[in-house]
Structures are given as structure tokens and as C-alpha cells.
Design a protein around this motif. Structure first.
Motif, PDB file in Angstrom:
ATOM      1  N   ARG A 130       0.834  -1.206   0.000  1.00  0.00           N
ATOM      2  CA  ARG A 130       0.000   0.000   0.000  1.00  0.00           C
ATOM      3  C   ARG A 130       0.869   1.256   0.000  1.00  0.00           C
ATOM      4  NH1 ARG A 130      -2.264  -1.025   4.143  1.00  0.00           N
ATOM      5  NH2 ARG A 130      -4.192  -1.953   3.369  1.00  0.00           N
ATOM      6  N   GLU A 131       1.909   1.258   0.805  1.00  0.00           N
ATOM      7  CA  GLU A 131       2.802   2.411   0.876  1.00  0.00           C
ATOM      8  C   GLU A 131       3.524   2.636  -0.453  1.00  0.00           C
ATOM      9  OE1 GLU A 131       6.604   4.024   3.550  1.00  0.00           O
ATOM     10  OE2 GLU A 131       5.544   2.161   4.084  1.00  0.00           O
ATOM     11  N   MET A 132       4.017   1.553  -1.041  1.00  0.00           N
ATOM     12  CA  MET A 132       4.699   1.673  -2.336  1.00  0.00           C
ATOM     13  C   MET A 132       3.739   2.163  -3.412  1.00  0.00           C
ATOM     14  SD  MET A 132       6.936  -1.854  -2.200  1.00  0.00           S
ATOM     15  CE  MET A 132       7.397  -1.684  -3.916  1.00  0.00           C
ATOM     16  N   PHE A 133       2.496   1.657  -3.378  1.00  0.00           N
ATOM     17  CA  PHE A 133       1.496   2.060  -4.366  1.00  0.00           C
ATOM     18  C   PHE A 133       1.180   3.542  -4.238  1.00  0.00           C
ATOM     19  CE2 PHE A 133      -3.016   2.459  -5.658  1.00  0.00           C
ATOM     20  CZ  PHE A 133      -2.887   2.059  -6.983  1.00  0.00           C
ATOM     21  N   ALA A 134       1.065   4.021  -2.995  1.00  0.00           N
ATOM     22  CA  ALA A 134       0.776   5.440  -2.768  1.00  0.00           C
ATOM     23  C   ALA A 134       1.929   6.311  -3.249  1.00  0.00           C
ATOM     24  CB  ALA A 134       0.495   5.678  -1.287  1.00  0.00           C
ATOM     25  N   GLN A 135       3.161   5.885  -2.987  1.00  0.00           N
ATOM     26  CA  GLN A 135       4.315   6.650  -3.432  1.00  0.00           C
ATOM     27  C   GLN A 135       4.407   6.700  -4.963  1.00  0.00           C
ATOM     28  OE1 GLN A 135       7.679   4.869  -1.490  1.00  0.00           O
ATOM     29  NE2 GLN A 135       7.167   5.703   0.531  1.00  0.00           N
ATOM     30  N   GLY A 179      -4.112   4.821  -1.072  1.00  0.00           N
ATOM     31  CA  GLY A 179      -3.963   3.782  -0.056  1.00  0.00           C
ATOM     32  C   GLY A 179      -5.245   3.019   0.193  1.00  0.00           C
ATOM     33  N   GLN A 180      -6.385   3.698   0.087  1.00  0.00           N
ATOM     34  CA  GLN A 180      -7.665   3.031   0.306  1.00  0.00           C
ATOM     35  C   GLN A 180      -7.999   2.022  -0.793  1.00  0.00           C
ATOM     36  OE1 GLN A 180     -10.638   6.073   0.807  1.00  0.00           O
ATOM     37  NE2 GLN A 180      -9.717   6.881   2.688  1.00  0.00           N
ATOM     38  N   LEU A 181      -7.322   2.113  -1.927  1.00  0.00           N
ATOM     39  CA  LEU A 181      -7.560   1.154  -3.011  1.00  0.00           C
ATOM     40  C   LEU A 181      -6.996  -0.224  -2.687  1.00  0.00           C
ATOM     41  CD1 LEU A 181      -6.747   3.423  -6.096  1.00  0.00           C
ATOM     42  CD2 LEU A 181      -8.989   2.862  -5.150  1.00  0.00           C
ATOM     43  N   ILE A 182      -6.031  -0.287  -1.765  1.00  0.00           N
ATOM     44  CA  ILE A 182      -5.461  -1.566  -1.349  1.00  0.00           C
ATOM     45  C   ILE A 182      -6.208  -2.029  -0.110  1.00  0.00           C
ATOM     46  CG2 ILE A 182      -3.349  -2.786  -0.689  1.00  0.00           C
ATOM     47  CD1 ILE A 182      -3.289  -1.690  -3.511  1.00  0.00           C
ATOM     48  N   ASP A 183      -7.181  -2.909  -0.297  1.00  0.00           N
ATOM     49  CA  ASP A 183      -8.001  -3.424   0.793  1.00  0.00           C
ATOM     50  C   ASP A 183      -7.479  -4.808   1.188  1.00  0.00           C
ATOM     51  OD1 ASP A 183     -10.086  -4.812   2.232  1.00  0.00           O
ATOM     52  OD2 ASP A 183     -11.442  -3.194   1.636  1.00  0.00           O
ATOM     53  N   ASN A 184      -6.928  -4.914   2.390  1.00  0.00           N
ATOM     54  CA  ASN A 184      -6.324  -6.177   2.816  1.00  0.00           C
ATOM     55  C   ASN A 184      -7.313  -7.341   2.792  1.00  0.00           C
ATOM     56  OD1 ASN A 184      -4.228  -4.434   3.281  1.00  0.00           O
ATOM     57  ND2 ASN A 184      -3.705  -5.269   5.293  1.00  0.00           N
ATOM     58  N   LYS A 185      -8.492  -7.146   3.342  1.00  0.00           N
ATOM     59  CA  LYS A 185      -9.480  -8.230   3.415  1.00  0.00           C
ATOM     60  C   LYS A 185      -9.918  -8.663   2.019  1.00  0.00           C
ATOM     61  CE  LYS A 185     -13.830  -9.531   5.624  1.00  0.00           C
ATOM     62  NZ  LYS A 185     -14.353 -10.208   4.423  1.00  0.00           N
ATOM     63  N   GLN A 186     -10.135  -7.705   1.148  1.00  0.00           N
ATOM     64  CA  GLN A 186     -10.556  -8.036  -0.213  1.00  0.00           C
ATOM     65  C   GLN A 186      -9.468  -8.829  -0.942  1.00  0.00           C
ATOM     66  OE1 GLN A 186     -11.192  -4.673  -2.786  1.00  0.00           O
ATOM     67  NE2 GLN A 186     -12.583  -5.789  -4.106  1.00  0.00           N
ATOM     68  N   ILE A 187      -8.220  -8.436  -0.749  1.00  0.00           N
ATOM     69  CA  ILE A 187      -7.123  -9.163  -1.403  1.00  0.00           C
ATOM     70  C   ILE A 187      -6.996 -10.567  -0.825  1.00  0.00           C
ATOM     71  CG2 ILE A 187      -4.623  -9.208  -1.706  1.00  0.00           C
ATOM     72  CD1 ILE A 187      -4.691  -6.171  -1.860  1.00  0.00           C
ATOM     73  N   ARG A 188      -7.141 -10.692   0.489  1.00  0.00           N
ATOM     74  CA  ARG A 188      -7.051 -12.013   1.117  1.00  0.00           C
ATOM     75  C   ARG A 188      -8.159 -12.940   0.617  1.00  0.00           C
ATOM     76  NH1 ARG A 188      -6.427  -9.116   5.992  1.00  0.00           N
ATOM     77  NH2 ARG A 188      -8.548  -9.739   6.527  1.00  0.00           N
ATOM     78  N   ASP A 189      -9.404 -12.426   0.605  1.00  0.00           N
ATOM     79  CA  ASP A 189     -10.550 -13.278   0.285  1.00  0.00           C
ATOM     80  C   ASP A 189     -10.700 -13.538  -1.208  1.00  0.00           C
ATOM     81  OD1 ASP A 189     -11.024 -13.296   2.965  1.00  0.00           O
ATOM     82  OD2 ASP A 189     -12.674 -11.856   2.909  1.00  0.00           O
ATOM     83  N   ASN A 190     -10.425 -12.544  -2.041  1.00  0.00           N
ATOM     84  CA  ASN A 190     -10.723 -12.647  -3.473  1.00  0.00           C
ATOM     85  C   ASN A 190      -9.516 -13.009  -4.334  1.00  0.00           C
ATOM     86  OD1 ASN A 190     -13.279 -11.832  -2.715  1.00  0.00           O
ATOM     87  ND2 ASN A 190     -12.979  -9.704  -3.310  1.00  0.00           N
ATOM     88  N   ILE A 191      -8.312 -12.863  -3.791  1.00  0.00           N
ATOM     89  CA  ILE A 191      -7.119 -13.154  -4.600  1.00  0.00           C
ATOM     90  C   ILE A 191      -6.301 -14.287  -3.976  1.00  0.00           C
ATOM     91  CG2 ILE A 191      -4.966 -12.217  -5.527  1.00  0.00           C
ATOM     92  CD1 ILE A 191      -6.264  -9.496  -5.676  1.00  0.00           C
TER      93      ILE A 191
END
Length: 267
Positions: A130-135, A179-191
Motif C-alpha cells: 500500500r505504501e509503495m502504491f501510494a508513493q 492507499g484506500q484502493l489496497i483493501d487487505n481483506k478483499q485481497i485475502r478473500d478474493n485473490i
């Protein structure tokens, strides 16, 4: 079907029946001794052959035989040899289809994965992502803003000061939104969850969970990022001088092909 094609098809049928996978318990029909035509007539009290009495039935039987032989001929043209029941003998040697996992097996996998992902510290890795994506998004914003100001002819010292004053709030808003585009739960469950289910067996997942839950596994997870960071620093330090020398050499070669600009004509 002409006689030559029919002969070839009959021979192919004979070879097919003799191929592995075909029924071997079929007994060959006994050869009937040739008898005079008169002796082949129906005896009194016995039913006569319908094909001999009905020309239409004989023609229909002939058409069905032609159709069967044509199918065999077409299969041979495509390299497919089939048994009389329409099956390909080679298909018996093919690998069996993958066993479909039951709902119980998938549920068991999901329970293991939900324990495995925290052991792998997936959330910490996603936070770093998330931090790298924001940068990266912020860098893209600065480049776009700079190019747009020049392209639209808005560059001036006054506008530059205005942008410098307002830039912090723009950057904060931008990085927060990215940063809000990287959703931990969504990535865990859907990817991650579907990927781990597909790629690993239940036993492999359990073995991974056992290892990464052990002291050795926890040490691996904790120390691997530092090892990677040291590796990157060492590679950059060792190779930067060589990269710089290579860039200078190639750049000098490229500039050697250039000609000096022509001097303006004297007035």
C-alpha cells in the motif's frame, strides 16, 4: 460408395476390430458352405428372409452399411481409430480427469489458509504494498502536474509559488485515496484464498502452516525482509560504478556519431 472405397473401409474395419481395446471374445462366424440357389430358398413352414422379399428393406440395410463404412473411413482420414461402439482405444491410456474436490475438502482448505496467511504475515506485506502504491501514485501525479502546467502555458513564478503552497494538501489527499484502493481483506478473500486453494493440496497447506508456525518459520518470516534489503543495497553498491561506466561509454559512443551544428552565416 464405390467398390474400391468400400473394400478399403472393410479392411480398415477389420484392422479396427483387431486393435487393442476392442472386444476379443467375439467368435468369428462359421463359414457357410455355398449351396445352390434353389437350396437357399426358404423351407416350407419357415419365415422367409425379409430382405429377400422386401426390396426397400434391402436398400435401407445397404444404406446403413454405407453410412457405417463412411464413418470409419472419415475417422481414418483424421487419424482416429474407433471401436465398433464409437470409442477411441487410445482414450483408455489417457490420464484420468482431475478429481473434483468436495465441499468438505474445500472448506478444510479454507480453514487452513485462514491460519496460514497470518503466519505468513500477509497483512504486513500488504501494508508495505500500500505504501509503495501510494508513493508511485504521488510520483505519477507530480509528473502529470508538471507536464500539464507547461503544456497549457500556465507556468509562471506566481503559479509555481501557489502550487508549492498547496502541494502538501494535494499530496495528502492523493496518497490517502490511493492507499484506500489496497483493501487487505478483499485481497485475502478474493485473490489469495482462491490462489492458495488452487495451487496447493490440503497436506501441503498443513505442512506450510506447521513450518511457519514453528520458531524456525517465524524466524524466516521476520528476517527475510532484512536479508532482501541488505541484498539490494549490496547489489546496488557493487554494480552502480559498473553501470555508471557502461552508461558513460555508450553515451560517448552515441555522441561521437553526432556532427557539430553548422555555424550561422556571418552578416
Amino acid at each position: 460408395m464405390n467398390s474400391l472405397s468400400r473394400t478399403a473401409a472393410v479392411l480398415l474395419l477389420a484392422a479396427t476390430l483387431a486393435a487393442p481395446g476392442c472386444k476379443k471374445d467375439a467368435k468369428p462366424a462359421k463359414d457357410k458352405k455355398s449351396t445352390p440357389a434353389a437350396a437357399q430358398k426358404s423351407a416350407p413352414g419357415k419365415a422367409a428372409d425379409k430382405s429377400a422379399e422386401d426390396p426397400y428393406a434391402a436398400a435401407q440395410k445397404e444404406a446403413e452399411l454405407d453410412k457405417a463404412l463412411d464413418a470409419i473411413t472419415n475417422d481414418s482420414a483424421t487419424g482416429t481409430v474407433k471401436t465398433p461402439d464409437g470409442k477411441d482405444p487410445k482414450a483408455e491410456d489417457a490420464a484420468p480427469p482431475a478429481k473434483k474436490e468436495s465441499a468438505k475438502e474445500l472448506a478444510s482448505k479454507e480453514q487452513i489458509i485462514r491460519k496460514l496467511l497470518p503466519a505468513l504475515e500477509v497483512d504486513r506485506q500488504l501494508d508495505m504494498l500500500r505504501e509503495m502504491f501510494a508513493q508511485d501514485t504521488a510520483q505519477l501525479f507530480l509528473e502529470y502536474l508538471q507536464q500539464s502546467v507547461v503544456k497549457k502555458g500556465l507556468y509562471s513564478e506566481e503559479n509555481a509559488k501557489t502550487l508549492d503552497q498547496n502541494l502538501p494538501q494535494y499530496m495528502e489527499k492523493l496518497m490517502s485515496g490511493a492507499g484506500q484502493l489496497i483493501d487487505n481483506k478483499q485481497i485475502r478473500d478474493n485473490i489469495l484464498m482462491p490462489a492458495y486453494k488452487e495451487q496447493f493440496t490440503s497436506q501441503e497447506l498443513q505442512d506450510m502452516l506447521d513450518f511457519f508456525s514453528s520458531p524456525a518459520g517465524k524466524a524466516y518470516i521476520a528476517k527475510t525482509p532484512m536479508i532482501n534489503q541488505d541484498m539490494h543495497k549490496t547489489i546496488i553498491k557493487q554494480k552502480s560504478s559498473k553501470v555508471e561506466a557502461m552508461v558513460n561509454e555508450i553515451a560517448n559512443s552515441a555522441m561521437a556519431e553526432l556532427k557539430p551544428p553548422a555555424e550561422p552565416p556571418k552578416q
